[in-house]
Design a protein around this motif. Structure first.
Motif, mmCIF file in Angstrom:
data_model
loop_
_atom_site.group_PDB
_atom_site.id
_atom_site.type_symbol
_atom_site.label_atom_id
_atom_site.label_comp_id
_atom_site.label_asym_id
_atom_site.label_seq_id
_atom_site.Cartn_x
_atom_site.Cartn_y
_atom_site.Cartn_z
ATOM 1 N N PRO A 1 -5.404 35.587 68.442
ATOM 2 C CA PRO A 1 -5.599 36.663 67.467
ATOM 3 C C PRO A 1 -6.169 37.899 68.165
ATOM 4 N N LEU A 2 -5.942 39.059 67.586
ATOM 5 C CA LEU A 2 -6.543 40.275 68.110
ATOM 6 C C LEU A 2 -7.991 40.364 67.647
ATOM 7 N N THR A 3 -8.822 40.983 68.464
ATOM 8 C CA THR A 3 -10.212 41.209 68.073
ATOM 9 C C THR A 3 -10.265 42.363 67.077
ATOM 10 N N GLN A 4 -11.400 42.519 66.411
ATOM 11 C CA GLN A 4 -11.569 43.647 65.485
ATOM 12 C C GLN A 4 -11.410 44.971 66.226
ATOM 13 N N GLU A 5 -11.879 45.025 67.465
ATOM 14 C CA GLU A 5 -11.757 46.250 68.263
ATOM 15 C C GLU A 5 -10.303 46.549 68.584
ATOM 16 N N GLU A 6 -9.525 45.516 68.892
ATOM 17 C CA GLU A 6 -8.108 45.709 69.188
ATOM 18 C C GLU A 6 -7.347 46.146 67.931
ATOM 19 N N VAL A 7 -7.674 45.553 66.792
ATOM 20 C CA VAL A 7 -7.038 45.946 65.535
ATOM 21 C C VAL A 7 -7.350 47.413 65.236
ATOM 22 N N ALA A 8 -8.615 47.816 65.438
ATOM 23 C CA ALA A 8 -9.009 49.214 65.215
ATOM 24 C C ALA A 8 -8.261 50.140 66.173
ATOM 25 N N SER B 1 -5.693 43.856 56.395
ATOM 26 C CA SER B 1 -6.150 42.523 56.782
ATOM 27 C C SER B 1 -5.278 41.993 57.911
ATOM 28 N N THR B 2 -5.795 40.978 58.581
ATOM 29 C CA THR B 2 -5.045 40.286 59.630
ATOM 30 C C THR B 2 -5.330 38.795 59.508
ATOM 31 N N SER B 3 -4.428 37.983 60.022
ATOM 32 C CA SER B 3 -4.647 36.536 60.097
ATOM 33 C C SER B 3 -3.841 35.993 61.262
ATOM 34 N N GLU C 1 2.153 25.594 68.525
ATOM 35 C CA GLU C 1 2.219 24.922 69.828
ATOM 36 C C GLU C 1 2.736 25.843 70.926
ATOM 37 N N THR C 2 3.642 26.733 70.592
ATOM 38 C CA THR C 2 4.238 27.608 71.607
ATOM 39 C C THR C 2 3.686 29.029 71.545
ATOM 40 N N GLY C 3 2.569 29.237 70.949
ATOM 41 C CA GLY C 3 1.999 30.577 70.809
ATOM 42 C C GLY C 3 1.347 30.676 69.454
ATOM 43 N N GLY C 4 1.357 31.819 68.875
ATOM 44 C CA GLY C 4 0.756 31.973 67.561
ATOM 45 C C GLY C 4 1.401 33.092 66.788
ATOM 46 N N SER C 5 1.243 33.042 65.482
ATOM 47 C CA SER C 5 1.771 34.086 64.618
ATOM 48 C C SER C 5 0.597 34.927 64.117
ATOM 49 N N PHE C 6 0.596 36.192 64.522
ATOM 50 C CA PHE C 6 -0.470 37.106 64.115
ATOM 51 C C PHE C 6 0.098 38.028 63.048
ATOM 52 N N ARG C 7 -0.451 37.934 61.821
ATOM 53 C CA ARG C 7 0.028 38.745 60.704
ATOM 54 C C ARG C 7 -0.863 39.962 60.522
ATOM 55 N N ILE C 8 -0.222 41.115 60.351
ATOM 56 C CA ILE C 8 -0.907 42.359 60.008
ATOM 57 C C ILE C 8 -0.421 42.787 58.636
ATOM 58 N N VAL C 9 -1.346 43.003 57.723
ATOM 59 C CA VAL C 9 -1.033 43.558 56.409
ATOM 60 C C VAL C 9 -1.488 45.014 56.458
ATOM 61 N N PHE C 10 -0.582 45.932 56.093
ATOM 62 C CA PHE C 10 -0.922 47.350 56.183
ATOM 63 C C PHE C 10 -0.386 48.114 54.992
ATOM 64 N N ARG C 11 -0.873 49.333 54.859
ATOM 65 C CA ARG C 11 -0.359 50.241 53.843
ATOM 66 C C ARG C 11 -0.403 51.659 54.383
ATOM 67 N N THR C 12 0.409 52.495 53.791
ATOM 68 C CA THR C 12 0.383 53.929 54.107
ATOM 69 C C THR C 12 -0.080 54.654 52.853
ATOM 70 N N GLU C 13 -0.874 55.690 53.056
ATOM 71 C CA GLU C 13 -1.419 56.439 51.931
ATOM 72 C C GLU C 13 -1.144 57.923 52.146
#
Length: 166
Positions: A62-69, A143-145, A150-162
């Motif tokens: 997963p990405l860190t909070q700093e990486e997400v920012a 949000s992120t999750s 087994e072969t890596g991971g799925s990193f989900r980003i939920v976003f919006r535009t305003e």
């Protein structure tokens, strides 16, 4: 690169989605940014809507909070740069270097529409987009999750535009 004769209407596959253009264009920026920052491929699993959008990337962690920012900050920097969003038509045998056709269906037409966002991103796409990145408004990761696989991971980003009303 040899482009298709624009005096003739190229035959393209029908597009079966009705995306919200600011969010869909932001999704292009997010795909390119994630690839540049973390070396992952463009997502093959996105859901773009007006209220919220979701996109999954194959990552080993997963990405860190700093990486997400940092990702959010980079997208907003690109939006503020007011990059033009342009289109060109090419045939499959004249694809520019770096453009992958992995997300295209097997029955995709020989004529393809490429979407360019300044010098930052280019990909084959039939969706709707804004004319320049400034029209996206503000990009927010809500949000992120991360789901380990087994072969890596799925990193989900939920976003919006305003888009701010002025």
């Amino acid at each position: 690169m040899i482009s298709i004769d624009m005096n003739q209407e190229p035959t393209l596959n029908a597009h079966n989605k009705d995306e919200f253009p600011p969010a869909h264009t932001a999704e292009h920026l997010l795909n390119q940014t994630m690839g540049r920052m973390f070396g992952c491929e463009r997502s093959r699993n996105t859901h773009v809507e007006r209220k919220k959008s979701k996109i999954n990337f194959l990552l080993e962690r997963p990405l860190t909070q700093e990486e997400v920012a940092a990702v959010e900050s980079k997208i907003n920097e690109l939006i503020a740069a007011d990059l033009p969003v342009t289109y060109e038509f090419v045939t499959r045998d004249n694809i520019p270097e770096g453009v992958t056709l992995a997300k295209l269906p097997e029955n995709a037409s020989d004529a393809l529409r490429l979407v360019r966002i300044g010098d930052y991103d280019i990909c084959a796409c039939l969706g709707t987009h804004v004319a320049s990145t400034k029209e996206i408004g503000t990009f927010r990761i809500t949000s992120t999750s991360w789901t380990p696989l087994e072969t890596g991971g799925s990193f989900r980003i939920v976003f919006r535009t305003e888009i701010s009303e002025q």
